[in-house]
Design a protein around this motif. Structure first.
Motif, mmCIF file in Angstrom:
data_model
loop_
_atom_site.group_PDB
_atom_site.id
_atom_site.type_symbol
_atom_site.label_atom_id
_atom_site.label_comp_id
_atom_site.label_asym_id
_atom_site.label_seq_id
_atom_site.Cartn_x
_atom_site.Cartn_y
_atom_site.Cartn_z
ATOM 1 N N ILE A 150 0.846 -1.206 0.000
ATOM 2 C CA ILE A 150 0.000 0.000 0.000
ATOM 3 C C ILE A 150 0.880 1.254 0.000
ATOM 4 C CG2 ILE A 150 -1.678 1.354 1.353
ATOM 5 C CD1 ILE A 150 -2.687 -1.414 2.470
ATOM 6 N N ALA A 151 1.919 1.226 0.821
ATOM 7 C CA ALA A 151 2.818 2.389 0.926
ATOM 8 C C ALA A 151 3.516 2.649 -0.404
ATOM 9 C CB ALA A 151 3.849 2.151 2.032
ATOM 10 N N PHE A 152 3.936 1.579 -1.068
ATOM 11 C CA PHE A 152 4.624 1.706 -2.354
ATOM 12 C C PHE A 152 3.679 2.302 -3.400
ATOM 13 C CE2 PHE A 152 6.088 0.044 -6.465
ATOM 14 C CZ PHE A 152 7.389 0.513 -6.451
ATOM 15 N N GLU A 153 2.461 1.762 -3.417
ATOM 16 C CA GLU A 153 1.484 2.212 -4.409
ATOM 17 C C GLU A 153 1.144 3.695 -4.244
ATOM 18 O OE1 GLU A 153 -2.103 -0.157 -4.368
ATOM 19 O OE2 GLU A 153 -3.164 1.317 -5.633
ATOM 20 N N HIS A 154 1.078 4.149 -3.004
ATOM 21 C CA HIS A 154 0.642 5.536 -2.751
ATOM 22 C C HIS A 154 1.792 6.449 -2.349
ATOM 23 C CE1 HIS A 154 -3.668 4.539 -3.030
ATOM 24 N NE2 HIS A 154 -3.300 3.379 -2.516
ATOM 25 N N ASN A 155 3.019 5.949 -2.427
ATOM 26 C CA ASN A 155 4.191 6.752 -2.117
ATOM 27 C C ASN A 155 4.162 7.309 -0.682
ATOM 28 O OD1 ASN A 155 6.659 7.825 -2.752
ATOM 29 N ND2 ASN A 155 5.822 9.690 -3.679
ATOM 30 N N LEU A 156 3.976 6.412 0.266
ATOM 31 C CA LEU A 156 3.873 6.810 1.677
ATOM 32 C C LEU A 156 5.058 6.272 2.475
ATOM 33 C CD1 LEU A 156 0.122 5.804 2.211
ATOM 34 C CD2 LEU A 156 1.011 8.054 1.529
ATOM 35 N N TYR A 157 5.444 6.999 3.508
ATOM 36 C CA TYR A 157 6.455 6.482 4.429
ATOM 37 C C TYR A 157 5.818 5.499 5.391
ATOM 38 C CZ TYR A 157 9.235 10.448 2.846
ATOM 39 O OH TYR A 157 9.922 11.345 2.087
ATOM 40 N N VAL A 158 6.630 4.544 5.859
ATOM 41 C CA VAL A 158 6.168 3.604 6.883
ATOM 42 C C VAL A 158 7.103 3.680 8.083
ATOM 43 C CG1 VAL A 158 5.762 1.177 7.456
ATOM 44 C CG2 VAL A 158 5.119 2.049 5.201
ATOM 45 N N ILE A 159 6.521 4.052 9.217
ATOM 46 C CA ILE A 159 7.277 4.116 10.473
ATOM 47 C C ILE A 159 6.704 3.042 11.383
ATOM 48 C CG2 ILE A 159 7.784 5.556 12.483
ATOM 49 C CD1 ILE A 159 7.235 7.963 10.472
ATOM 50 N N GLU A 160 7.469 1.984 11.622
ATOM 51 C CA GLU A 160 6.971 0.885 12.454
ATOM 52 C C GLU A 160 7.067 1.260 13.936
ATOM 53 O OE1 GLU A 160 8.523 -3.142 11.355
ATOM 54 O OE2 GLU A 160 9.790 -1.955 10.040
ATOM 55 N N ASP A 161 5.965 1.167 14.644
ATOM 56 C CA ASP A 161 6.014 1.316 16.107
ATOM 57 C C ASP A 161 6.345 -0.054 16.692
ATOM 58 O OD1 ASP A 161 5.653 1.643 18.819
ATOM 59 O OD2 ASP A 161 3.870 2.912 18.641
ATOM 60 N N CYS A 162 7.619 -0.214 17.056
ATOM 61 C CA CYS A 162 8.135 -1.507 17.548
ATOM 62 C C CYS A 162 8.244 -1.526 19.067
ATOM 63 C CB CYS A 162 9.512 -1.775 16.953
ATOM 64 S SG CYS A 162 9.539 -1.835 15.157
ATOM 65 N N SER A 163 7.502 -0.656 19.737
ATOM 66 C CA SER A 163 7.624 -0.528 21.194
ATOM 67 C C SER A 163 7.281 -1.812 21.941
ATOM 68 C CB SER A 163 6.702 0.582 21.698
ATOM 69 O OG SER A 163 7.029 1.800 21.103
ATOM 70 N N GLN A 164 6.520 -2.699 21.283
ATOM 71 C CA GLN A 164 6.151 -3.960 21.929
ATOM 72 C C GLN A 164 6.694 -5.151 21.145
ATOM 73 O OE1 GLN A 164 1.939 -4.075 22.802
ATOM 74 N NE2 GLN A 164 1.932 -2.012 23.671
ATOM 75 N N ALA A 165 7.717 -4.929 20.328
ATOM 76 C CA ALA A 165 8.109 -5.972 19.366
ATOM 77 C C ALA A 165 9.623 -6.141 19.221
ATOM 78 C CB ALA A 165 7.476 -5.664 18.016
ATOM 79 N N HIS A 166 10.383 -5.951 20.294
ATOM 80 C CA HIS A 166 11.846 -6.091 20.242
ATOM 81 C C HIS A 166 12.239 -7.529 19.932
ATOM 82 C CE1 HIS A 166 10.456 -3.242 23.295
ATOM 83 N NE2 HIS A 166 11.549 -2.542 23.170
#
Ligand SMILES: *Cc1c(COP(=O)(O)O)cnc(C)c1O
Length: 364
Positions: A150-166
């Motif tokens: 989706i991000a690629f198609e619409h040229n969007l940045y993706v910022i992963e919130d990894c606060s619970q996923a170390h």
């Protein structure tokens, strides 16, 4: 043993106690280093975390909230821009977007992992959308293949919130290495935590990394402020704690997985909904669902077992945040039914059998 004492839901002090000698050495080293801000401990931790996540760069910051805001800022997200994020998360995810003056667009989640629903992201995209902040809730990965498409198609940045996923992964890629950047929290109760606030940003984008290094330190770069930043540095003393604990993260996560599997077996015929089994999740929480959770939690508490809720409000139930929310029926329902069982290894190593017995008793 200590069955007459209340079993805590979460107790980061038990972990620090286990590493007491190593931590004392680490504190002493920092104390006598005469270098307390952006010194060798932070540099060492940034190298170690980037290696662990498999990204080229890592930037230590003061918290995940700041890490998210600084990432948006460094990527050029501005006032009036829209950022799509999830309806069930720590309010910090949403307030970090407001912190830089952008507009959060909060969409509903999947009923399985409780992570953001990619179909809802798609529907929410407008001309003003600049970024997506997927939240890997409870230690489960978001549908990163769909989200990146989706991000690629619409040229969007993706910022992963990894606060619970170390240490969690998706298709053999560590979370925090898939989007433009990943943001981690080292709040004491996270899978990797320090003794106060701390955070970090991982990325493979060198220009973004340099910008973030400047922005976390007033905006200073080569003795010049080209763009005003803030003070959001990771302290040496916290970095020293994290350097001590990071080598044990995999072992701690493995232990959480072991107990998650044991819970799955022990609780399978009871009137509650168990979370998905996923060997790539790191079980920051072990979230079960049921109606009438208050009765269950009170009964368990009487029996000396404490539980948590993550979260008891979906984002649309916060006064200052509801205006940014699309309808969130799935998140709202989950917020009414979720109960987090104790999952911290240091607690379960002693109390797992007792907790299971008391849960069965409470559900009889
Ligand atoms: C803990 C948490 C945060 C906030 O982290 P801080 O380091 O306290 O700023 C943000 N998002 C999620 C999903 C969290 O669990």
């Amino acid at each position: 043993m200590s069955t007459n004492k209340t079993i805590p839901f979460c107790n980061p002090g038990l972990r620090f106690d286990h590493f007491k000698n190593e931590l004392n050495d680490a504190f002493q080293k920092v104390a006598s280093s005469n270098s307390y801000i952006l010194g060798s401990e932070v540099a060492q931790f940034e190298t170690a975390l980037s290696k662990y996540i498999s990204t080229e760069y890592c930037i230590g910051v003061n918290s995940a909230t700041d890490g998210l805001a600084l990432s948006l800022m460094a990527l050029g997200v501005k006032s009036g821009d829209e950022v799509v994020t999830a309806g069930l998360t720590a309010p910090a995810t949403v307030t970090s977007i407001l912190q830089i003056g952008a507009k959060p667009v909060v969409v509903d989640i999947l009923d399985t992992t409780h992570c953001i629903n990619p179909a809802e992201i798609k529907k929410a995209i407008t001309k003003k959308t600049k970024a997506i902040v997927p939240v890997h809730l409870h230690g489960y990965a978001c549908e990163m293949d769909q989200i990146m498409a989706i991000a690629f198609e619409h040229n969007l940045y993706v910022i992963e919130d990894c606060s619970q996923a170390h240490g969690a992964s998706f298709n053999n890629q560590k979370l925090g290495s898939i989007g433009d950047c990943g943001v981690f929290s080292f709040y004491p109760t996270k899978n990797l935590g320090c003794m106060g606030d701390g955070g970090a940003i991982t990325t493979n984008n060198g220009a973004l990394a340099s910008k973030l290094r400047a922005l976390r330190n007033y905006g200073l770069q080569d003795n010049n402020v080209a763009e005003a930043g803030i003070n959001s540095r990771l302290d040496e003393v916290h970095a020293a704690i994290l350097n001590t604990l990071l080598p044990a993260l995999d072992e701690h996560n493995e232990s959480r997985r072991k107990y998650a599997n044991l819970y799955q077996d022990a609780l399978k015929n009871l009137p509650l909904k168990l979370p998905p089994i996923d060997s790539n999740a790191i079980y920051h929480q072990f979230p079960v669902r049921m109606e009438n959770r208050n009765e269950f939690r009170n009964q368990l508490k009487k029996e000396g077992v404490l539980t948590g809720i993550h979260y008891d409000k979906s984002i649309n139930q916060h006064d200052a945040l509801k205006q940014y929310c699309q309808p969130l029926p799935v998140a709202t329902r989950a917020a009414e039914e979720l109960v987090s069982l104790p999952i911290q290894p240091e607690i379960l190593d002693t109390h797992f059998e007792t907790i299971v017995t008391k849960i069965k008793l409470a559900l009889q």
